[in-house]
Design an enzyme around this catalytic site. Sequence first.
Site, PDB file in Angstrom:
ATOM      1  N   LYS A  35       0.845  -1.197   0.000  1.00  0.00           N
ATOM      2  CA  LYS A  35       0.000   0.000   0.000  1.00  0.00           C
ATOM      3  C   LYS A  35       0.883   1.252   0.000  1.00  0.00           C
ATOM      4  CE  LYS A  35      -0.377  -0.035   5.044  1.00  0.00           C
ATOM      5  NZ  LYS A  35      -1.271  -0.014   6.217  1.00  0.00           N
ATOM      6  N   TYR A 256      15.520  30.626   5.549  1.00  0.00           N
ATOM      7  CA  TYR A 256      14.368  31.412   5.978  1.00  0.00           C
ATOM      8  C   TYR A 256      14.377  31.619   7.491  1.00  0.00           C
ATOM      9  CZ  TYR A 256      12.229  30.761   1.372  1.00  0.00           C
ATOM     10  OH  TYR A 256      11.965  30.768   0.016  1.00  0.00           O
TER      11      TYR A 256
END
Length: 363
Positions: A35, A256
Amino acid sequence: MQTYPVATINLSALKHNLSRVKQLAPNSHVMSVIKANAYGHGAVDVAHALAESDAFAVARLAEGVQLRESGIKQPIVILEGVNTASDMVIASEHSLSLVFHNELQIELLTQVSLAKPLCFCWLMVETGMHRLGLPVEKVDDALIALSANENIADSVGLMSHFANADLIGDVRNKQQLEQLNQLALKHGRPTSMANSAAILSYPESHGHWLRPGLMLYGISPFEDKTAPELGLHTVMNFQSVITAIQALKVGDQVGYGGSWIAESDMKVAIVSIGYADGYSRQLSNSGMVLIQGKRAAVLGRVSMDMIAIDISHLSYATIGDKVTLWGDGLPVEYIAAQANTISYELVCQVSQRVIREYHNGQA
């Protein structure tokens, strides 16, 4: 064309890890869990590599349809089942097997006309996870209803899921298994409960069908045991390259918000990797990468496409050098701990813009 970042997938390692599963539980069948795009490794390619699996399991219907349309022939189990009549028809058309975990799903069987009945289906039993599954007291009626329905072709197995299999020796594991085994004995049904952690540490849980997931990808499910200690081989090597080098002076800020400030003159390298590629922002100021076998720290915030790393101690580092984000020499389990998360999350979130390259190198 630039191909970095890249997730290199060692198919030989995948096959080795499947053989390790079979070595640990030689009397059980294997339902390989692929999955979430095979935990980020690429579901179709992984399924073909794991052709020695007796069956596959995915979470959702669309995942099963993709595999069937890609030529996968083994039984494919949809762990979440389906919740509409139209989806049940699609499952039948693609010869997909369903897990039933609530009464609505069982009722749907009486509302549809299927061109061919469903095979190799399962009933999920709630034994302690409290996520999916019918309570033990409703199993008898559910099995009667499923057995009587013409849309089911064969005997329905009993499935459950451990909540604490990674906690070796936890009494709750035994309590859960006993509930499932009692039902199996009563009804004479095959069982499936053992995930990777249980396969490795709880032989009594192996039952008829195993559901290995994480261990197939060469990752340890335990905090205190490494994959090599468990006889597993690394499957994914996640790498990128240095694209720029900056010389910093004392007081210069990186990234940042200026969350990292140079305390001395130094050199930093910019690596083409970011959270848009699935490299966790939680590794800001805490991550570690590998360059030519040497570790280098992540400085400042992880941005969308780039990170900065300290190469002051790596005089040879230059633009174009490969950078390992995790893989051989830098286990994803270690990186997950730095990000305060689990390895499942890191590999599953490697994005689609990251190239997957497959090879059959030495496992």
